[in-house]
Design a protein around this motif. Structure first.
Motif, PDB file in Angstrom:
ATOM      1  N   TRP A 102      -6.581  -1.988   5.854  1.00 56.66           N
ATOM      2  CA  TRP A 102      -5.935  -3.135   5.203  1.00 56.66           C
ATOM      3  C   TRP A 102      -4.472  -3.257   5.610  1.00 56.66           C
ATOM      4  O   TRP A 102      -3.886  -4.320   5.459  1.00 56.66           O
ATOM      5  CB  TRP A 102      -6.024  -3.024   3.690  1.00 56.66           C
ATOM      6  N   LYS A 103      -3.901  -2.186   6.131  1.00 57.91           N
ATOM      7  CA  LYS A 103      -2.505  -2.249   6.573  1.00 57.91           C
ATOM      8  C   LYS A 103      -2.351  -3.171   7.782  1.00 57.91           C
ATOM      9  O   LYS A 103      -1.266  -3.670   8.040  1.00 57.91           O
ATOM     10  CB  LYS A 103      -1.986  -0.848   6.869  1.00 57.91           C
ATOM     11  N   VAL A 143     -10.405   6.129   2.322  1.00 57.84           N
ATOM     12  CA  VAL A 143      -9.033   6.187   2.836  1.00 57.84           C
ATOM     13  C   VAL A 143      -8.933   5.349   4.109  1.00 57.84           C
ATOM     14  O   VAL A 143      -7.985   4.578   4.281  1.00 57.84           O
ATOM     15  CB  VAL A 143      -8.596   7.643   3.107  1.00 57.84           C
ATOM     16  N   GLN A 144      -9.920   5.469   4.989  1.00 62.37           N
ATOM     17  CA  GLN A 144      -9.913   4.679   6.222  1.00 62.37           C
ATOM     18  C   GLN A 144     -10.015   3.197   5.902  1.00 62.37           C
ATOM     19  O   GLN A 144      -9.340   2.371   6.515  1.00 62.37           O
ATOM     20  CB  GLN A 144     -11.067   5.104   7.140  1.00 62.37           C
ATOM     21  N   PRO A 168      -2.612   5.058   1.483  1.00 64.33           N
ATOM     22  CA  PRO A 168      -4.047   4.750   1.483  1.00 64.33           C
ATOM     23  C   PRO A 168      -4.893   5.684   0.618  1.00 64.33           C
ATOM     24  O   PRO A 168      -5.818   5.224  -0.054  1.00 64.33           O
ATOM     25  CB  PRO A 168      -4.435   4.870   2.958  1.00 64.33           C
ATOM     26  N   ALA A 180      -7.055   4.314  -2.468  1.00 70.89           N
ATOM     27  CA  ALA A 180      -8.514   4.490  -2.397  1.00 70.89           C
ATOM     28  C   ALA A 180      -9.035   5.195  -3.650  1.00 70.89           C
ATOM     29  O   ALA A 180     -10.065   4.792  -4.214  1.00 70.89           O
ATOM     30  CB  ALA A 180      -8.883   5.276  -1.142  1.00 70.89           C
ATOM     31  N   ILE A 187       0.836  -1.197   0.000  1.00 74.19           N
ATOM     32  CA  ILE A 187       0.000   0.000   0.000  1.00 74.19           C
ATOM     33  C   ILE A 187       0.872   1.247   0.000  1.00 74.19           C
ATOM     34  O   ILE A 187       0.608   2.200  -0.743  1.00 74.19           O
ATOM     35  CB  ILE A 187      -0.977  -0.024   1.193  1.00 74.19           C
ATOM     36  N   GLU A 188       1.919   1.244   0.797  1.00 73.52           N
ATOM     37  CA  GLU A 188       2.831   2.392   0.830  1.00 73.52           C
ATOM     38  C   GLU A 188       3.583   2.553  -0.485  1.00 73.52           C
ATOM     39  O   GLU A 188       3.787   3.667  -0.958  1.00 73.52           O
ATOM     40  CB  GLU A 188       3.797   2.283   2.009  1.00 73.52           C
ATOM     41  N   VAL A 191      -8.941   1.572   3.212  1.00 75.47           N
ATOM     42  CA  VAL A 191      -7.639   1.094   2.734  1.00 75.47           C
ATOM     43  C   VAL A 191      -6.625   1.086   3.872  1.00 75.47           C
ATOM     44  O   VAL A 191      -5.819   0.164   3.990  1.00 75.47           O
ATOM     45  CB  VAL A 191      -7.144   1.925   1.532  1.00 75.47           C
ATOM     46  N   HIS A 192      -6.664   2.107   4.715  1.00 77.65           N
ATOM     47  CA  HIS A 192      -5.745   2.146   5.855  1.00 77.65           C
ATOM     48  C   HIS A 192      -5.931   0.920   6.752  1.00 77.65           C
ATOM     49  O   HIS A 192      -4.952   0.361   7.255  1.00 77.65           O
ATOM     50  CB  HIS A 192      -5.951   3.425   6.661  1.00 77.65           C
TER      51      HIS A 192
END
Length: 75
Positions: A43-44, A37-38, A22, A26, A16-17, A40-41
């Motif tokens: 998923w970290k 964004v939240q 994110p 997204a 992701i990074e 996808v975040h």
């Protein structure tokens, strides 16, 4: 007692990074903001859902060169 739990980072966090973070992921997936964004975040720590990874190969493939040797084919 107010103990803080240690949050584990999923290996997908690095991907992701590498893709830009994110917010960039997204947007690439067409998620609504700011909730996307939240999503996808999260998923970290949880990992990228397999269905998203399979249906959106345009975003998640090809695997970056420095990750190519680390792909787990059993997953």
């Amino acid at each position: 007692m107010n103990a803080k739990t240690l949050i584990e980072v999923h290996p997908d966090a690095q991907l992701i990074e590498q893709l830009g973070g994110p917010a960039v992921v997204a947007r690439a997936l067409g998620f609504e903001m700011p909730g996307g964004v939240q999503r996808v975040h999260n998923w970290k720590t949880r990992g990228i859902p397999p269905l998203i990874r399979l249906t959106r190969k345009d975003v998640f493939e090809p695997v970056p060169a420095d990750e190519a040797g680390q792909v787990d084919v059993a997953a």
